[in-house]
Design a protein around this motif. Sequence first.
Motif, PDB file in Angstrom:
ATOM      1  N   GLY A   1      11.096   6.347   0.282  1.00 39.26           N
ATOM      2  CA  GLY A   1      10.741   7.092  -0.758  1.00 39.26           C
ATOM      3  C   GLY A   1       9.318   7.581  -0.652  1.00 39.26           C
ATOM      4  N   VAL A   2       8.626   7.209   0.031  1.00 38.35           N
ATOM      5  CA  VAL A   2       7.145   7.688   0.523  1.00 38.35           C
ATOM      6  C   VAL A   2       7.399   9.028   1.303  1.00 38.35           C
ATOM      7  CG1 VAL A   2       4.918   7.652   1.573  1.00 38.35           C
ATOM      8  CG2 VAL A   2       5.967   5.514   0.324  1.00 38.35           C
ATOM      9  N   ALA A   3       8.444   9.032   2.133  1.00 39.75           N
ATOM     10  CA  ALA A   3       8.704  10.039   2.989  1.00 39.75           C
ATOM     11  C   ALA A   3       9.079  11.467   1.979  1.00 39.75           C
ATOM     12  CB  ALA A   3       9.608   9.680   3.944  1.00 39.75           C
ATOM     13  N   ILE A   4       9.898  10.851   1.051  1.00 37.88           N
ATOM     14  CA  ILE A   4      10.633  11.979   0.236  1.00 37.88           C
ATOM     15  C   ILE A   4       9.373  12.467  -0.768  1.00 37.88           C
ATOM     16  CG2 ILE A   4      12.158  12.414  -1.573  1.00 37.88           C
ATOM     17  CD1 ILE A   4      13.860  10.111  -0.403  1.00 37.88           C
ATOM     18  N   TYR A   5       8.545  11.645  -1.236  1.00 37.62           N
ATOM     19  CA  TYR A   5       7.587  11.963  -1.949  1.00 37.62           C
ATOM     20  C   TYR A   5       6.560  12.958  -1.391  1.00 37.62           C
ATOM     21  CZ  TYR A   5       3.079  11.798  -4.526  1.00 37.62           C
ATOM     22  OH  TYR A   5       1.730  11.986  -5.294  1.00 37.62           O
ATOM     23  N   SER A   6       6.275  12.840  -0.130  1.00 35.30           N
ATOM     24  CA  SER A   6       5.192  13.355   0.753  1.00 35.30           C
ATOM     25  C   SER A   6       5.660  14.789   0.894  1.00 35.30           C
ATOM     26  CB  SER A   6       5.090  12.753   2.061  1.00 35.30           C
ATOM     27  OG  SER A   6       4.335  11.309   1.813  1.00 35.30           O
TER      28      SER A   6
ATOM     29  N   THR B   1      16.212 -10.608   4.864  1.00 35.41           N
ATOM     30  CA  THR B   1      16.950  -9.347   5.224  1.00 35.41           C
ATOM     31  C   THR B   1      16.694  -8.418   3.793  1.00 35.41           C
ATOM     32  OG1 THR B   1      18.950 -10.337   6.027  1.00 35.41           O
ATOM     33  CG2 THR B   1      19.390  -8.221   4.885  1.00 35.41           C
ATOM     34  N   GLN B   2      16.217  -9.181   2.611  1.00 39.79           N
ATOM     35  CA  GLN B   2      15.835  -8.221   1.391  1.00 39.79           C
ATOM     36  C   GLN B   2      14.809  -7.625   1.599  1.00 39.79           C
ATOM     37  OE1 GLN B   2      16.585 -10.297  -2.420  1.00 39.79           O
ATOM     38  NE2 GLN B   2      14.843  -9.310  -3.264  1.00 39.79           N
ATOM     39  N   THR B   3      13.750  -8.404   2.231  1.00 39.15           N
ATOM     40  CA  THR B   3      12.544  -7.837   2.498  1.00 39.15           C
ATOM     41  C   THR B   3      12.323  -6.705   3.361  1.00 39.15           C
ATOM     42  OG1 THR B   3      11.259  -9.846   2.264  1.00 39.15           O
ATOM     43  CG2 THR B   3       9.920  -8.328   3.358  1.00 39.15           C
ATOM     44  N   ALA B   4      13.502  -6.918   4.380  1.00 41.47           N
ATOM     45  CA  ALA B   4      13.427  -5.501   5.518  1.00 41.47           C
ATOM     46  C   ALA B   4      13.998  -4.266   4.644  1.00 41.47           C
ATOM     47  CB  ALA B   4      14.203  -5.959   6.628  1.00 41.47           C
ATOM     48  N   ILE B   5      15.110  -4.519   3.879  1.00 37.95           N
ATOM     49  CA  ILE B   5      15.589  -3.495   3.116  1.00 37.95           C
ATOM     50  C   ILE B   5      14.668  -2.884   2.130  1.00 37.95           C
ATOM     51  CG2 ILE B   5      17.563  -3.008   1.590  1.00 37.95           C
ATOM     52  CD1 ILE B   5      19.086  -5.028   2.752  1.00 37.95           C
ATOM     53  N   GLY B   6      13.975  -3.746   1.453  1.00 35.84           N
ATOM     54  CA  GLY B   6      13.193  -3.180   0.278  1.00 35.84           C
ATOM     55  C   GLY B   6      12.047  -2.364   1.258  1.00 35.84           C
ATOM     56  N   THR B   7      11.324  -2.848   2.092  1.00 35.67           N
ATOM     57  CA  THR B   7      10.502  -2.204   3.040  1.00 35.67           C
ATOM     58  C   THR B   7      11.097  -0.756   3.561  1.00 35.67           C
ATOM     59  OG1 THR B   7       9.510  -4.173   3.744  1.00 35.67           O
ATOM     60  CG2 THR B   7       8.852  -2.182   4.761  1.00 35.67           C
ATOM     61  N   SER B   8      12.117  -0.734   3.976  1.00 35.91           N
ATOM     62  CA  SER B   8      12.930   0.337   4.113  1.00 35.91           C
ATOM     63  C   SER B   8      12.890   1.484   3.282  1.00 35.91           C
ATOM     64  CB  SER B   8      14.261   0.177   5.065  1.00 35.91           C
ATOM     65  OG  SER B   8      14.060  -0.637   6.096  1.00 35.91           O
ATOM     66  N   ILE B   9      13.429   1.018   2.020  1.00 35.92           N
ATOM     67  CA  ILE B   9      13.571   1.917   0.892  1.00 35.92           C
ATOM     68  C   ILE B   9      12.119   2.496   0.358  1.00 35.92           C
ATOM     69  CG2 ILE B   9      14.330   1.859  -1.679  1.00 35.92           C
ATOM     70  CD1 ILE B   9      16.381  -0.234  -0.782  1.00 35.92           C
ATOM     71  N   ALA B  10      11.264   1.588   0.383  1.00 40.61           N
ATOM     72  CA  ALA B  10       9.970   2.157  -0.080  1.00 40.61           C
ATOM     73  C   ALA B  10       9.468   3.135   0.825  1.00 40.61           C
ATOM     74  CB  ALA B  10       8.698   0.752   0.098  1.00 40.61           C
ATOM     75  N   ILE B  11       9.456   2.772   2.292  1.00 40.54           N
ATOM     76  CA  ILE B  11       9.072   4.001   3.196  1.00 40.54           C
ATOM     77  C   ILE B  11       9.720   5.246   3.149  1.00 40.54           C
ATOM     78  CG2 ILE B  11       8.635   4.440   5.844  1.00 40.54           C
ATOM     79  CD1 ILE B  11       6.767   2.465   4.678  1.00 40.54           C
TER      80      ILE B  11
ATOM     81  N   LYS C   1       0.720  -1.164   0.099  1.00 48.02           N
ATOM     82  CA  LYS C   1      -0.046  -0.047  -0.047  1.00 48.02           C
ATOM     83  C   LYS C   1       0.744   1.311   0.120  1.00 48.02           C
ATOM     84  CE  LYS C   1      -3.669   0.132   2.360  1.00 48.02           C
ATOM     85  NZ  LYS C   1      -4.619   0.415   1.459  1.00 48.02           N
ATOM     86  N   ALA C   2       2.139   1.007   0.201  1.00 43.72           N
ATOM     87  CA  ALA C   2       3.084   2.098  -0.005  1.00 43.72           C
ATOM     88  C   ALA C   2       3.190   2.833  -1.249  1.00 43.72           C
ATOM     89  CB  ALA C   2       4.344   1.866   0.650  1.00 43.72           C
TER      90      ALA C   2
ATOM     91  N   ASN D   1       1.738  10.776   8.232  1.00 42.70           N
ATOM     92  CA  ASN D   1       1.353   9.382   7.825  1.00 42.70           C
ATOM     93  C   ASN D   1       2.309   8.441   7.366  1.00 42.70           C
ATOM     94  OD1 ASN D   1      -1.134   8.426   6.854  1.00 42.70           O
ATOM     95  ND2 ASN D   1      -0.775   8.774   4.766  1.00 42.70           N
ATOM     96  N   VAL D   2       3.536   8.845   6.915  1.00 40.04           N
ATOM     97  CA  VAL D   2       4.586   7.934   6.688  1.00 40.04           C
ATOM     98  C   VAL D   2       5.095   7.224   7.906  1.00 40.04           C
ATOM     99  CG1 VAL D   2       6.973   7.617   5.853  1.00 40.04           C
ATOM    100  CG2 VAL D   2       5.384   9.037   4.737  1.00 40.04           C
ATOM    101  N   LEU D   3       5.178   7.964   9.105  1.00 37.04           N
ATOM    102  CA  LEU D   3       5.753   7.387  10.523  1.00 37.04           C
ATOM    103  C   LEU D   3       4.585   6.330  10.862  1.00 37.04           C
ATOM    104  CD1 LEU D   3       7.272  10.595  11.951  1.00 37.04           C
ATOM    105  CD2 LEU D   3       8.414   8.551  11.164  1.00 37.04           C
ATOM    106  N   LYS D   4       3.200   6.762  10.767  1.00 35.90           N
ATOM    107  CA  LYS D   4       2.088   5.901  10.956  1.00 35.90           C
ATOM    108  C   LYS D   4       2.448   4.499  10.399  1.00 35.90           C
ATOM    109  CE  LYS D   4      -1.004   5.163   8.713  1.00 35.90           C
ATOM    110  NZ  LYS D   4      -2.170   5.238   7.968  1.00 35.90           N
ATOM    111  N   ARG D   5       2.731   4.514   8.943  1.00 36.35           N
ATOM    112  CA  ARG D   5       2.893   3.202   8.394  1.00 36.35           C
ATOM    113  C   ARG D   5       4.183   2.524   8.808  1.00 36.35           C
ATOM    114  NH1 ARG D   5       0.183   1.620   4.334  1.00 36.35           N
ATOM    115  NH2 ARG D   5      -0.389   4.211   3.754  1.00 36.35           N
ATOM    116  N   VAL D   6       5.309   3.036   9.418  1.00 32.59           N
ATOM    117  CA  VAL D   6       6.284   2.739  10.035  1.00 32.59           C
ATOM    118  C   VAL D   6       5.953   1.794  11.188  1.00 32.59           C
ATOM    119  CG1 VAL D   6       8.625   2.981  11.112  1.00 32.59           C
ATOM    120  CG2 VAL D   6       8.088   3.990   8.866  1.00 32.59           C
TER     121      VAL D   6
END
Length: 411
Positions: free
Chosen positions: A390-395, A378-388, A204-205, A357-362
């Motif tokens: 990116g959402v923060a930068i976009y917001s 580990t890859q899932t954790a890294i991918g989730t962090s990158i996605a979050i 949903k990110a 809103n981004v911090l809420k998702r975290v």
Amino acid sequence: MESRVLSGNTTISGIPRLRKQPSTRLTTAHFATARPITDGGNLIWGRQLRPALLLETSASTTNFFPATKREILRPSLASASSPAEGSDSAGDAKIAPVGLLEKYPAITTGFFFFMWYFLNVIFNILNKKIYNYFPYPYFVSVIHLFVGVVYCLGSWSVGLPKRAPMDSNLFKLLLPVAVCHALGHVTSNVSFAAVAVSFTHTIKALEPFFNAAASQFILGQQIPLALWLSLAPVVLGVSMASLTELSFNWLGFISAMISNISFTYRSIYSKKAMTDMDSTNLYAYISIIALFVCIPPALILEGPQLLKHGFADAIAKVGLTKFITDLFWVGMFYHLYNQLATNTLERVAPLTHAVGNVLKRVFVIGFSIIVFGNKISTQTAIGTSIAIAGVAIYSIIKARIEEEKRQMKTA
């Protein structure tokens, strides 16, 4: 608001009484220029009167007029006792004390953020626990909306808030918004039931990406290059997380993607259905319409299974009392966290709300992993962090662009 006038023999503390000059006779008609004194106070014909409001006169009439009834005005009691008036208050009226929340509004705003996060985390955890013993997302989605609608009807019955009127034109505007809201809500719950909560929120990110695409290609709005570039890490992060997600299945992934598209169209229709109705009433009406949209598919797709063994299996696992209370509280948490999200948005700037809103998702992802003990690679954790990230930068970029547009309009 009532305002009173004083007789010619009355004075206000600190203002000399105007007297008629004994040696002067008025031989020519002169008219006072009625002009409100606006030295930081309210207008005479406004809502409150300031102490010692005198009608200013032209230079040719200053020495001719006695202190008549309409030249000296006394403030109303509400004005004298208003804390906003400070030392200008007259008479013996006491200044109302300023409460702690009024004096420190940041405390109230912080409380709104805390309750928004808290209720959202509790909702996601309780919702997933229900699906672990009662995997019927269509029915549970109906319960979410039903409890919220009952809450709204109860609030209307006591006038908190007062119910806004609804007509056929407004209904036609809100119908597509409510349909998209219902579809997005149901598909989100299908995803929650099928995969881990953390993975659904990671998918949903991608919602900002769909919002930008719809704005560019459907609404015809030009999206700045900086916004598109900020979405690149979001897409990359979600892709990385999906490839190695241990709970991955296509039902959960596709449902979360449909939810993103549905909420994107909800935003589009919301812009077309602009109304002066307050957010509380607006959300209540959308919830009522969405409830009626969700009931038919729940009855068709899950009704026979629920009657055959769904309810019986859930009651056998946790008991009737816990089953009913879980459904009630998950619906209540769902409604309250959505309402608090709206109330928080009204109190803060768009940039602050976007970051929140981004911090809420975290918070939701982190707490769901801890509570349910979900194992992630580990890859899932890294991918989730990158996605979050990116959402923060976009917001942040989007909020700043919107603020610049508002400043240009007001300039």
